[in-house]
Motif scaffolding. Structure first.
Motif, short mmCIF file in Angstrom:
data_model
loop_
_atom_site.label_atom_id
_atom_site.label_comp_id
_atom_site.label_asym_id
_atom_site.label_seq_id
_atom_site.Cartn_x
_atom_site.Cartn_y
_atom_site.Cartn_z
N GLY A 117 3.45 30.67 30.52
CA GLY A 117 1.92 31.25 31.24
C GLY A 117 1.32 29.68 31.62
N VAL A 118 1.85 28.59 31.83
CA VAL A 118 1.22 27.46 32.19
C VAL A 118 1.90 26.88 33.45
N PRO A 119 1.15 25.91 34.03
CA PRO A 119 1.64 25.29 35.23
C PRO A 119 3.06 24.63 34.84
N GLU A 120 3.86 24.41 36.17
CA GLU A 120 5.02 23.91 36.07
C GLU A 120 5.08 22.25 35.44
N ASP A 121 4.05 21.68 36.11
CA ASP A 121 3.61 20.26 35.45
C ASP A 121 3.44 20.00 34.25
N GLN A 122 3.33 21.13 33.58
CA GLN A 122 3.02 20.68 32.19
C GLN A 122 4.31 21.38 31.33
N VAL A 123 5.20 21.38 32.03
CA VAL A 123 6.46 21.70 31.24
C VAL A 123 7.66 20.64 31.40
N ALA A 124 8.00 20.34 30.28
CA ALA A 124 9.05 19.33 30.18
C ALA A 124 10.45 20.03 29.76
N VAL A 125 11.70 19.61 30.41
CA VAL A 125 12.88 20.22 30.15
C VAL A 125 13.90 18.98 29.53
N ALA A 126 14.70 19.59 28.79
CA ALA A 126 15.80 18.35 28.27
C ALA A 126 17.06 19.46 27.98
N SER A 127 18.14 18.63 28.12
CA SER A 127 19.30 19.30 28.03
C SER A 127 20.38 18.35 27.23
N THR A 128 21.35 18.94 26.43
CA THR A 128 22.32 18.08 25.68
C THR A 128 23.46 18.84 25.80
N GLY A 129 24.51 18.06 25.83
CA GLY A 129 25.88 18.64 25.84
C GLY A 129 27.13 18.16 26.65
N VAL A 130 27.95 18.72 27.21
CA VAL A 130 28.77 17.96 28.02
C VAL A 130 28.36 17.66 29.30
N ILE A 131 28.94 16.29 29.89
CA ILE A 131 28.43 15.85 31.00
C ILE A 131 29.29 16.10 32.18
N GLY A 132 28.75 16.56 33.22
CA GLY A 132 29.75 16.66 34.43
C GLY A 132 30.04 18.40 34.62
N VAL A 133 29.30 19.07 33.62
CA VAL A 133 29.76 20.52 34.08
C VAL A 133 28.27 21.10 34.50
N GLN A 134 28.49 22.13 35.47
CA GLN A 134 27.21 22.68 36.08
C GLN A 134 26.69 23.61 35.26
N LEU A 135 25.32 23.51 34.92
CA LEU A 135 24.44 24.39 34.03
C LEU A 135 24.29 25.99 34.80
N ASP A 136 24.63 26.75 33.94
CA ASP A 136 24.47 28.18 34.47
C ASP A 136 23.10 28.76 34.24
N GLY A 137 22.15 28.27 35.39
CA GLY A 137 20.96 28.84 35.61
C GLY A 137 20.48 30.28 35.18
N ARG A 138 21.55 31.26 35.64
CA ARG A 138 21.37 32.58 35.35
C ARG A 138 21.13 32.74 33.86
N LYS A 139 21.91 32.09 33.19
CA LYS A 139 21.97 32.38 31.68
C LYS A 139 20.59 31.87 31.04
N VAL A 140 20.12 30.71 31.57
CA VAL A 140 19.00 29.96 31.30
C VAL A 140 17.75 30.79 31.55
N VAL A 141 17.54 31.18 32.81
CA VAL A 141 16.53 32.13 33.11
C VAL A 141 16.43 33.31 32.32
N SER A 142 17.69 34.07 32.27
CA SER A 142 17.36 35.42 31.43
C SER A 142 17.16 34.94 29.96
N GLY A 143 17.82 33.94 29.46
CA GLY A 143 17.30 33.51 28.12
C GLY A 143 15.79 33.33 27.74
N MET A 144 15.30 32.63 29.06
CA MET A 144 13.88 32.36 28.68
C MET A 144 13.09 33.47 28.62
N LEU A 145 13.27 34.69 29.17
CA LEU A 145 12.53 35.91 28.89
C LEU A 145 12.83 36.39 27.37
#
Length: 417
Positions: A117-145
């Motif tokens: 419940g905050v503006p997008e510009d107050q959100v930082a994102v970070a990722s770590t793991g294998v390089i060069g593999v597409q992130l499955d955004g569907r899993k991330v979005v459902s996981g965020m809920l």
């Protein structure tokens, strides 16, 4: 020595006490869940939220020329002095993933903003793991809920677990700091074990406090402390695409840290000690590491001192000797010689665990059995004095580094297979 501050190279400052438990500073909630990015089913998505509207923050990122999508999104789309939310995933670095990767990082930012419940510009994102593999955004979005429903004031440990990759153990801190206006809490969660190099490390680190700081103070303190901690470590001399360190201050304790005040010095010392100890834990975890080395180099030219220290810390021969508990000082001499080839010939002084082994470029007698015993411990210190030509050695630096083990080769030979 406390349970957290367990290295001889980091002292627990006056006014600082290690606080057991999992409670975050006032104003913060956090959680970590498994959203399916890791095949193992381990936690891989973390959410950290400050409920204080006036939260102040500061951030530092990798200096690599190849930047992961979340780093670019943070730099371009986030108010780095007013971060209220951190969304972090493990199991996928979202690096070298092109335009789609950028879209997924932005999508992750948007989903976290909606969840908190905050503006997008107050959100930082970070990722770590294998390089060069597409992130499955569907899993991330459902996981965020799902992770939103788990947010709680004692989510310190759960969030820390969610950002681990090859880390053998979680790296976290929780300390109380006594200031003139009252007591404040600092908590931190970090990850990192491989692809670690001075000039920042391959790591994520998130720090929270309920102290009230202004943006300039937060930025100054984080910058100084990063230079003395994550900038000073090396596991394998490799620079990551994803390094991120964020400090967030909710101010919810009501205790203000005034600029250039005694409280600022006390708080800064506490933050410095916490980050240095976390940095050492990263080195200690160094993908198969069994020992941690510290090389201190002194001389008259800061550039010569720095490149010599890095050469020693990143030398496979020095690291292998550290692993084997072998006081082979010739490997230190060759590493410095490589770094200082344009200064030849040079005569070095080398000391290992306080024992002189080379003076002005020549070997000196020492008790080999006694020194072998000293270098068999978990922490080994090396000192190098470059030629000063009669001038005072006013330049000095240090680098902490891990040994090079058989397990490191195994882990990295099989990392994606």
């Amino acid at each position: 020595m406390s349970e957290f501050f367990d290295s001889r190279w980091v002292e627990c400052p006056d006014g600082v006490t290690v606080a057991p438990g999992d409670g975050l500073p006032q104003g913060f909630r956090a959680a970590g869940i498994a959203c399916g990015l890791k095949e193992s089913g381990a936690p891989d998505l973390g959410l950290l939220v400050s409920d204080a509207p006036d939260t102040v923050s500061a951030a530092r990122f990798t200096r690599s020329g190849v930047l992961a999508a979340p780093v670019i999104v943070c730099k371009n789309r986030t108010r780095l002095d007013a971060i209220r939310v951190v969304a972090a995933n493990s199991g996928n670095a979202n690096a070298a993933t092109g335009g789609r990767g950028m879209d997924e990082a932005a999508r992750m930012q948007g989903a976290a903003a909606m969840a908190a419940g905050v503006p997008e510009d107050q959100v930082a994102v970070a990722s770590t793991g294998v390089i060069g593999v597409q992130l499955d955004g569907r899993k991330v979005v459902s996981g965020m809920l799902a992770v939103r429903e788990e947010l709680r004031g004692d989510g310190h440990g759960a969030f820390g677990e969610a950002i681990r990759t090859t880390d053998k153990f979680a790296k976290s801190a929780r300390v109380k700091v006594a200031l003139s206006g009252g007591e404040v809490l600092i908590t931190a969660q970090a990850k990192g074990a491989g692809m670690i190099q001075p000039s920042f490390a391959t790591m994520l680190c998130f720090v929270q406090t309920d102290a009230a700081l202004d943006a300039e103070t937060a930025d100054l303190l984080l910058g100084v402390c990063v230079k003395r901690s994550f900038d000073r470590i090396s596991v394998d001399g490799q620079l990551s695409t994803n390094d991120t360190a964020i400090l967030m201050a909710s101010g919810s304790s009501g205790v203000r840290v005034a600029t250039q005040s005694p409280d600022e010095a006390v708080f800064g010392q506490a933050l410095d000690a916490v980050l240095r100890q976390l940095a050492l834990l990263i080195v200690r975890d160094g993908e198969g590491s069994e020992r941690v080395g510290r090389v201190v180099v002194r001389g008259t030219d800061p550039r010569d001192v720095e490149r010599s220290a890095r050469a020693v810390a990143n030398s496979p021969l020095v690291k292998a000797a550290l692993h084997g508990g072998d006081p082979n000082w010739g490997r230190i001499a060759q590493a410095v010689g490589l770094a200082m080839a344009d200064r030849a010939p040079i005569d070095l002084d080398i000391t290992i665990e306080g024992v002189p082994v080379c003076v002005r470029g020549a070997a000196v007698p020492f008790d080999e059995a006694a020194l072998a015993e000293r270098v068999s411990g978990t922490e080994v210190e090396y000192e190098v004095l470059l030629p000063t030509h009669g001038e005072p050695a006013t330049a000095e630096t240090e680098v902490f580094f891990s040994d090079l083990s058989h397990e490191y080769v195994t882990i990295n030979a099989e990392y994606t297979t």
